[in-house]
Write a protein that holds these residues in place. Structure first.
Motif, PDB file in Angstrom:
ATOM      1  N   MET A 376       0.850  -1.191   0.000  1.00 32.09           N
ATOM      2  CA  MET A 376       0.000   0.000   0.000  1.00 32.09           C
ATOM      3  C   MET A 376       0.881   1.234   0.000  1.00 32.09           C
ATOM      4  SD  MET A 376      -3.348  -0.748   2.394  1.00 32.09           S
ATOM      5  CE  MET A 376      -4.300   0.508   1.519  1.00 32.09           C
ATOM      6  N   HIS A 377       0.359   2.284  -0.615  1.00 33.50           N
ATOM      7  CA  HIS A 377       1.069   3.557  -0.672  1.00 33.50           C
ATOM      8  C   HIS A 377       0.492   4.492   0.383  1.00 33.50           C
ATOM      9  CE1 HIS A 377       2.438   7.449  -2.300  1.00 33.50           C
ATOM     10  NE2 HIS A 377       3.404   6.749  -2.862  1.00 33.50           N
ATOM     11  N   GLN A 378       1.292   5.424   0.864  1.00 32.31           N
ATOM     12  CA  GLN A 378       0.809   6.336   1.903  1.00 32.31           C
ATOM     13  C   GLN A 378      -0.394   7.157   1.440  1.00 32.31           C
ATOM     14  OE1 GLN A 378       4.505   8.584   2.444  1.00 32.31           O
ATOM     15  NE2 GLN A 378       3.451  10.412   1.717  1.00 32.31           N
ATOM     16  N   ASP A 379      -0.553   7.374   0.118  1.00 37.75           N
ATOM     17  CA  ASP A 379      -1.723   8.097  -0.369  1.00 37.75           C
ATOM     18  C   ASP A 379      -3.017   7.339  -0.104  1.00 37.75           C
ATOM     19  OD1 ASP A 379      -0.052  10.045  -1.273  1.00 37.75           O
ATOM     20  OD2 ASP A 379      -0.218   9.546  -3.399  1.00 37.75           O
ATOM     21  N   GLN A 380      -2.908   6.031   0.108  1.00 40.95           N
ATOM     22  CA  GLN A 380      -4.091   5.202   0.318  1.00 40.95           C
ATOM     23  C   GLN A 380      -4.511   5.122   1.785  1.00 40.95           C
ATOM     24  OE1 GLN A 380      -1.981   1.889  -1.853  1.00 40.95           O
ATOM     25  NE2 GLN A 380      -4.024   1.543  -2.687  1.00 40.95           N
ATOM     26  N   GLN A 393     -12.318  13.670  12.731  1.00 43.66           N
ATOM     27  CA  GLN A 393     -11.524  14.277  11.672  1.00 43.66           C
ATOM     28  C   GLN A 393     -10.981  13.170  10.770  1.00 43.66           C
ATOM     29  OE1 GLN A 393     -10.975  17.873  11.901  1.00 43.66           O
ATOM     30  NE2 GLN A 393     -12.519  17.594  13.499  1.00 43.66           N
ATOM     31  N   LEU A 394     -10.915  13.428   9.478  1.00 46.17           N
ATOM     32  CA  LEU A 394     -10.274  12.522   8.524  1.00 46.17           C
ATOM     33  C   LEU A 394      -8.968  13.164   8.086  1.00 46.17           C
ATOM     34  CD1 LEU A 394     -13.205  11.322   6.217  1.00 46.17           C
ATOM     35  CD2 LEU A 394     -12.010  10.000   7.976  1.00 46.17           C
ATOM     36  N   ILE A 395      -7.861  12.477   8.352  1.00 49.59           N
ATOM     37  CA  ILE A 395      -6.545  13.045   8.074  1.00 49.59           C
ATOM     38  C   ILE A 395      -5.778  12.105   7.147  1.00 49.59           C
ATOM     39  CG2 ILE A 395      -4.392  13.898   9.100  1.00 49.59           C
ATOM     40  CD1 ILE A 395      -5.981  14.055  11.779  1.00 49.59           C
ATOM     41  N   PRO A 396      -5.371  12.568   5.973  1.00 48.92           N
ATOM     42  CA  PRO A 396      -4.587  11.710   5.081  1.00 48.92           C
ATOM     43  C   PRO A 396      -3.167  11.536   5.601  1.00 48.92           C
ATOM     44  CG  PRO A 396      -4.796  13.900   4.129  1.00 48.92           C
ATOM     45  CD  PRO A 396      -5.643  13.898   5.378  1.00 48.92           C
ATOM     46  N   LEU A 397      -2.637  10.332   5.476  1.00 44.04           N
ATOM     47  CA  LEU A 397      -1.257  10.088   5.905  1.00 44.04           C
ATOM     48  C   LEU A 397      -0.283  10.957   5.120  1.00 44.04           C
ATOM     49  CD1 LEU A 397       0.749   8.490   7.609  1.00 44.04           C
ATOM     50  CD2 LEU A 397       0.703   6.687   5.872  1.00 44.04           C
ATOM     51  N   SER A 398      -0.667  11.346   3.922  1.00 43.96           N
ATOM     52  CA  SER A 398       0.207  12.190   3.099  1.00 43.96           C
ATOM     53  C   SER A 398       0.445  13.558   3.727  1.00 43.96           C
ATOM     54  CB  SER A 398      -0.385  12.365   1.696  1.00 43.96           C
ATOM     55  OG  SER A 398      -1.691  12.897   1.767  1.00 43.96           O
ATOM     56  N   ASP A 399      -0.346  13.928   4.746  1.00 45.41           N
ATOM     57  CA  ASP A 399      -0.106  15.183   5.461  1.00 45.41           C
ATOM     58  C   ASP A 399       1.148  15.109   6.327  1.00 45.41           C
ATOM     59  OD1 ASP A 399      -2.314  16.329   4.357  1.00 45.41           O
ATOM     60  OD2 ASP A 399      -3.424  16.603   6.230  1.00 45.41           O
ATOM     61  N   PHE A 400       1.584  13.875   6.615  1.00 49.42           N
ATOM     62  CA  PHE A 400       2.772  13.682   7.437  1.00 49.42           C
ATOM     63  C   PHE A 400       3.965  13.349   6.544  1.00 49.42           C
ATOM     64  CE2 PHE A 400      -0.913  12.421   9.918  1.00 49.42           C
ATOM     65  CZ  PHE A 400      -0.742  13.112  11.107  1.00 49.42           C
ATOM     66  N   LYS A 401       5.150  13.602   7.041  1.00 52.86           N
ATOM     67  CA  LYS A 401       6.366  13.260   6.306  1.00 52.86           C
ATOM     68  C   LYS A 401       6.739  11.816   6.632  1.00 52.86           C
ATOM     69  CE  LYS A 401       8.216  17.966   6.067  1.00 52.86           C
ATOM     70  NZ  LYS A 401       9.360  18.861   6.409  1.00 52.86           N
ATOM     71  N   PHE A 408       5.694   3.243   9.085  1.00 52.56           N
ATOM     72  CA  PHE A 408       4.501   3.883   9.635  1.00 52.56           C
ATOM     73  C   PHE A 408       3.785   2.969  10.631  1.00 52.56           C
ATOM     74  CE2 PHE A 408      -0.173   4.222   9.224  1.00 52.56           C
ATOM     75  CZ  PHE A 408      -0.343   5.441   9.847  1.00 52.56           C
ATOM     76  N   GLN A 409       3.826   1.653  10.397  1.00 51.11           N
ATOM     77  CA  GLN A 409       3.093   0.727  11.243  1.00 51.11           C
ATOM     78  C   GLN A 409       3.474   0.880  12.715  1.00 51.11           C
ATOM     79  OE1 GLN A 409       3.585  -3.388  10.249  1.00 51.11           O
ATOM     80  NE2 GLN A 409       2.067  -4.087  11.717  1.00 51.11           N
ATOM     81  N   LYS A 410       4.751   0.821  13.015  1.00 57.37           N
ATOM     82  CA  LYS A 410       5.190   0.948  14.403  1.00 57.37           C
ATOM     83  C   LYS A 410       4.913   2.348  14.935  1.00 57.37           C
ATOM     84  CE  LYS A 410       9.142   0.284  17.515  1.00 57.37           C
ATOM     85  NZ  LYS A 410       8.911   1.543  18.218  1.00 57.37           N
ATOM     86  N   ALA A 411       5.187   3.355  14.098  1.00 53.77           N
ATOM     87  CA  ALA A 411       4.962   4.734  14.536  1.00 53.77           C
ATOM     88  C   ALA A 411       3.481   4.979  14.826  1.00 53.77           C
ATOM     89  CB  ALA A 411       5.465   5.701  13.464  1.00 53.77           C
ATOM     90  N   TYR A 412       2.620   4.400  14.008  1.00 53.25           N
ATOM     91  CA  TYR A 412       1.175   4.550  14.229  1.00 53.25           C
ATOM     92  C   TYR A 412       0.763   3.908  15.548  1.00 53.25           C
ATOM     93  CZ  TYR A 412      -3.785   3.408  13.802  1.00 53.25           C
ATOM     94  OH  TYR A 412      -5.130   3.241  14.045  1.00 53.25           O
ATOM     95  N   LEU A 413       1.223   2.676  15.781  1.00 50.56           N
ATOM     96  CA  LEU A 413       0.860   1.973  17.010  1.00 50.56           C
ATOM     97  C   LEU A 413       1.450   2.655  18.243  1.00 50.56           C
ATOM     98  CD1 LEU A 413       1.215  -1.725  15.810  1.00 50.56           C
ATOM     99  CD2 LEU A 413      -0.897  -0.456  16.227  1.00 50.56           C
TER     100      LEU A 413
END
Length: 429
Positions: A376-380, A393-401, A408-413
């Motif tokens: 999967m791509h971060q845009d998804q 709120q709906l926030i796209p991952l593309s808003d983050f660097k 992202f998986q570990k950082a998200y958790l």
């Protein structure tokens, strides 16, 4: 093909939030993540999008919003009567919004053009409704096909219908449209040819499943019998390592003996009345397993695991969506599914050799294992979370660097991007 969906003042949503499937610069270069629409306004769209978030963050509210939107467009002109309440729920935690209408808008590509359609509605009436369209050619302009606005002082609707692009009995359609129904639905019911294309996409091409474990086996079984899909369904089940050698489907006409003994008498009589003159079908699905001697042993699907039942129930709709290029929306797709099975189902949409008609998948999940490089791509990826006012709120991952979605998986958790529950120690007593 869905471009975007927006919702405002509905359930946990207060301010307008938009889920977009427009590809970014990087994702549009990969055919597994995106596809070309040949439309200048949205030249590349994503094949899938996933919304992550804590329980209660608003993921299911988004799916319910899309389900309400699709259902209201499909049925408002025929399934309600004047004065009936509209089954819509505004945001109850914001005093300023409590008595204001909810708003929904969708942008999609179908046929030769792009459509932008929306409406605002409360329990009593449709307050406004609009439809714009633009042909795919680069030099074309956005057309206002119709607008409808309720004037509370004059207690009447103000109308603007494009007489050039909308032909037919417009006055009859207007007069026939109830305050609790949509003009788009009513006009199509009264044979508007020019409005049929956008109505058909919303009614037939947008599919919403609020929970995969609520799907019965009926649709898949019917597809196996009527369309000869048994081998395709079996191959899908076996692709996720389910040890079923074959499937048998027994079909019979439904009669009163198929109803449970404890079914209320009134409900039984109502169903029998509906069945008069029509033959409904009941299916019994049997799986065949190989024993140690190589013999095939039949088992009722009731004896299969929850995951196998969920996969069988989803197989028919899944293949139908892929074959017809529909947009499928599923809440909690991971329910009862092994992570490998989840990835297999998603990958059917990502594979351009299988997904030849550009079907799209939108799903919510807690299963972060799908966040791996090249899958999967971060845009998804989108995050749902609530702000300090308890509004979603709906926030796209593309808003983050994010350099690599695998990181992202570990950082998200770990909670770096929000969208995870803030846990506290539980002390009993």
């Amino acid at each position: 093909m869905l471009v975007s969906f927006s919702v405002e003042n509905y359930r946990s949503f207060a301010e307008k939030q938009t889920l977009s499937l427009v590809s970014g610069t990087a994702s549009k270069k990969n055919n597994n993540f995106s596809f070309s629409t040949k439309n200048s306004l949205a030249p590349h769209l994503l094949r899938s999008a996933c919304i992550f978030g804590a329980n209660g963050a608003g993921k299911s509210s988004l799916i319910r919003a899309m389900d309400f939107f699709q259902e209201f467009v499909s049925t408002s002109a025929k399934d309600t009567q004047e004065g009936e309440k509209i089954d819509v729920t505004s945001n109850s935690l914001c005093p300023k919004l409590k008595n204001k209408p909810s708003e929904f808008e969708i942008i999609f590509i179908y046929g030769e053009g792009l459509y932008q359609y929306g409406f605002s509605v409360d329990r009593e009436r449709v307050w406004s409704e609009w439809l714009f369209a633009r042909p795919s050619s680069e030099n074309s302009r956005m057309r206002n096909l119709f607008q409808r606005e309720y004037d509370s002082e004059k207690k009447q609707y103000l109308w603007d219908i494009n007489s050039v692009h909308i032909k037919g009995s417009k006055q009859v359609w207007k007069d026939s449209t109830r305050s609790n129904a949509l003009f788009l639905s009513q006009a199509v019911q009264l044979n508007s040819k020019d409005l049929k294309e956008p109505f058909d996409w919303i009614q037939k091409h947008l599919k919403v499943i609020e929970s995969p474990d609520r799907l019965s086996s009926g649709f898949t079984a019917n597809q196996c019998v009527e369309k000869g899909w048994k081998d395709r369904v079996l191959e899908l089940l076996q692709s996720v390592d389910i040890k079923i050698k074959d499937i048998e489907i027994e079909t019979k006409d439904i009669d009163a003996s198929d109803f449970p003994d404890d079914m209320p008498k009134a409900l039984r009589e109502a169903l029998l009345e509906q069945m008069k003159g029509r033959k409904g079908k009941a299916f019994k699905v049997v799986s065949l397993h190989e024993d140690r001697s190589g013999n095939l042993i039949p088992l009722s699907f009731d004896e299969e695991s929850d995951g196998t039942n969920v996969l069988f129930g989803m197989a028919g709709p899944w293949l139908d969506v892929l074959e017809n290029g529909y947009t499928l929306v599923v809440d909690e797709l991971h329910n009862s599914l092994h992570p490998h099975a989840l990835r297999t189902l998603i990958n059917l949409f990502h594979d351009p050799l299988i997904n030849k008609n550009n079907a799209q998948l939108i799903f919510t999940s807690h299963e972060t294992s799908v966040m791996t490089k090249n899958f999967m791509h971060q845009d998804q990826v989108w995050l749902a979370e609530k702000d300090e006012t308890e509004s979603s709120q709906l926030i796209p991952l593309s808003d983050f660097k994010v350099r690599d979605i695998s990181n992202f998986q570990k950082a998200y958790l770990d909670g770096r991007y929000g969208g995870v529950p803030k846990l506290k120690e539980f002390v009993d007593g």
